[in-house]
Design an enzyme around this catalytic site. Sequence first.
Site, mmCIF file in Angstrom:
data_model
loop_
_atom_site.group_PDB
_atom_site.id
_atom_site.type_symbol
_atom_site.label_atom_id
_atom_site.label_comp_id
_atom_site.label_asym_id
_atom_site.label_seq_id
_atom_site.Cartn_x
_atom_site.Cartn_y
_atom_site.Cartn_z
ATOM 1 N N ASP A 98 -44.338 19.114 -3.061
ATOM 2 C CA ASP A 98 -43.186 19.012 -3.955
ATOM 3 C C ASP A 98 -43.234 20.200 -4.891
ATOM 4 O O ASP A 98 -44.256 20.450 -5.535
ATOM 5 C CB ASP A 98 -43.267 17.697 -4.750
ATOM 6 C CG ASP A 98 -41.894 17.139 -5.076
ATOM 7 O OD1 ASP A 98 -41.000 17.950 -5.368
ATOM 8 O OD2 ASP A 98 -41.727 15.908 -5.047
ATOM 9 N N ASP A 199 -37.502 20.396 -5.856
ATOM 10 C CA ASP A 199 -36.964 19.521 -6.883
ATOM 11 C C ASP A 199 -35.858 20.217 -7.672
ATOM 12 O O ASP A 199 -36.004 21.371 -8.074
ATOM 13 C CB ASP A 199 -38.096 19.106 -7.835
ATOM 14 C CG ASP A 199 -37.641 18.176 -8.930
ATOM 15 O OD1 ASP A 199 -37.418 16.990 -8.636
ATOM 16 O OD2 ASP A 199 -37.506 18.635 -10.079
ATOM 17 N N GLU A 256 -33.379 19.064 -3.220
ATOM 18 C CA GLU A 256 -32.740 17.979 -3.968
ATOM 19 C C GLU A 256 -31.469 18.545 -4.580
ATOM 20 O O GLU A 256 -31.514 19.376 -5.480
ATOM 21 C CB GLU A 256 -33.678 17.462 -5.058
ATOM 22 C CG GLU A 256 -33.080 16.302 -5.845
ATOM 23 C CD GLU A 256 -33.892 15.939 -7.073
ATOM 24 O OE1 GLU A 256 -33.921 14.747 -7.408
ATOM 25 O OE2 GLU A 256 -34.482 16.837 -7.702
ATOM 26 N N HIS A 331 -39.179 8.023 -4.856
ATOM 27 C CA HIS A 331 -39.851 7.765 -6.129
ATOM 28 C C HIS A 331 -38.883 7.629 -7.297
ATOM 29 O O HIS A 331 -39.290 7.212 -8.384
ATOM 30 C CB HIS A 331 -40.847 8.894 -6.420
ATOM 31 C CG HIS A 331 -40.191 10.228 -6.581
ATOM 32 N ND1 HIS A 331 -39.763 10.982 -5.513
ATOM 33 C CD2 HIS A 331 -39.864 10.932 -7.693
ATOM 34 C CE1 HIS A 331 -39.218 12.096 -5.950
ATOM 35 N NE2 HIS A 331 -39.257 12.093 -7.274
ATOM 36 N N ASP A 332 -37.615 7.981 -7.102
ATOM 37 C CA ASP A 332 -36.616 7.904 -8.166
ATOM 38 C C ASP A 332 -35.638 6.741 -7.989
ATOM 39 O O ASP A 332 -34.727 6.578 -8.805
ATOM 40 C CB ASP A 332 -35.801 9.199 -8.224
ATOM 41 C CG ASP A 332 -36.546 10.338 -8.897
ATOM 42 O OD1 ASP A 332 -37.453 10.057 -9.705
ATOM 43 O OD2 ASP A 332 -36.228 11.505 -8.611
#
Length: 563
Positions: A98, A199, A256, A331-332
């Site tokens: 990430d 990200d 993302e 995870h969000d």
Amino acid sequence: MNETWWKEAAVYEIYPVSFKDSNGDGKGDLQGIISKLDYLKNLGIDVIWICPIYDSPGKDNGYDISDFYAINPEFGTMSDFDELLKQAHDRGLKIMMDLVLNHTSDQHPWFKESRSSIDNPKRDYYIWKKGVNGLFPNNWESYFSGSVWELDENTDEYYMHLYSKYQPDLNWNNDEMVHELYKMISWWLQKGVDGFRLDAIAHIVKAEGLPNADNPQHLPVVRAYQLFSNLEKVHWMLKKLNEEVWMDYNIMTVGETSGLGPEQALEYVGDARHELNMVFQFEHMNLDSASAGTGKWVPRAWTLLELKKIISNWQTTLHKKGWNANYLGNHDQPRPVSRFGNDQQYRVESAKMLATFMLTLEGTPYIYQGEEIGMTNVAFETIGDYRDVETLNYYEYSHLHGKPMDETMAAIRAKSRDNARTPMQWDASPQAGFTTGDPWIKVNPNYSEVNVEAAMSDPNSIFHYYRRLLALRKTHKVMVYGEYKLLLPLDSELYVYTRTLDGSEDQIIVILNFFGESPVFEWPEDLRDLSRELLISNYSPNLDEEADEIQLQPYEARVYRLY
């Protein structure tokens, strides 16, 4: 058909602090991940996406990086990472890092220098502006509420942070800073990592001049997506990154990129664009919210027709032009079985149905830790049990604005990012086998029933269903490359589609009952003369499979090969 390893791969996302603790400090670590590599290989995944493990103060669970070249001591050492990389590669598993390129921690050496004086050589590594008549430099709102600007009293200027004030945004107009990032990315690639999840990559370019957003309601701050999301120069930056760094490596990249549709996504992932392999889209993630952003906390009933429209648009628009990244959780996000399924009476059945959905669409599937055993949302009693900065900010905002606490807590229990961040449930022992110490966040109380050990010992479990689905995807190329065609577009209970491989007779049909009723599926006229082989189902159908009508059971899923 452009066949590529990352199109055929299945990805498993690990949130390290919640995955497996090896030393009893209550936080997951790299040695914990190493201890579970055989479990992941057994599941049938190909790529492990690891959320940030870099050195970080942890103000946003690792997405505030203070040293790109160092491992957070809570997770282990660089030697631990090197061992993880080798052990994974020895098992045929790839590692995707990430990577946060939009911002750093305010504890990063660059920012410490940048804020030290207006004349510091690294001042321009970040975005600084003076206030206007005692007001913020502009009226943009942060993702975590409040202004994107934070006053630094030392220099009497504001720095920008699209996220928390501990995450100052980098200035991608500074060539020296950009080349420092290139050097860092190359360093990880030379180590042997197999790809990156980027990200907030859509936000690295801000509108020139940082103008105010339209504000018809005269609010103190307003959402300004159009001024910092998916701007044209982002594509120039990504092409340059590709040319300068990763075009010499056979890696996997996923960005993302919130706030776009499939046509806009093709500007990132189009085969001739040379920017990214795929992007995460958020349209389906906003279905059950009044609006994107802060509106996520205001519930809205979603419909299957809306979901079909969104997914079908992405599937058809990108076919033969780009590539999808398919997911229902990460995870969000809340747990998929609690959000799109039924985590009570039909937890097992609906989790299997949703797995069938994700693993039979065109695109690379992403499985978030715990989905393969049907982990659910958690309903903590008090705000003191939550750890997520976005959740805590929303609670404070609600309190300040006089919102009823029961309404606020209901929204948090449905939408908090901590739903996905409770510890992985390995067995029925204390703390779910995640740690021998006190976990950094409480374990979901249902761990005694929902855990890996129980799932692996039950041949009809969600875990083994995932294994069968993943094996089928490797066996039948039509499940990877076949063209998607939606059937029954106006059916409000059934989601049905075919996948057909160009230049062959390979075809499958996917039949999904998304709810708890028992609707009847009628075979389309043009498919009735074809032979059918049931490849997988989350029930054990005891029906005449040649019948032209099938009464489906609650949350039933079936995949047939047609020939």
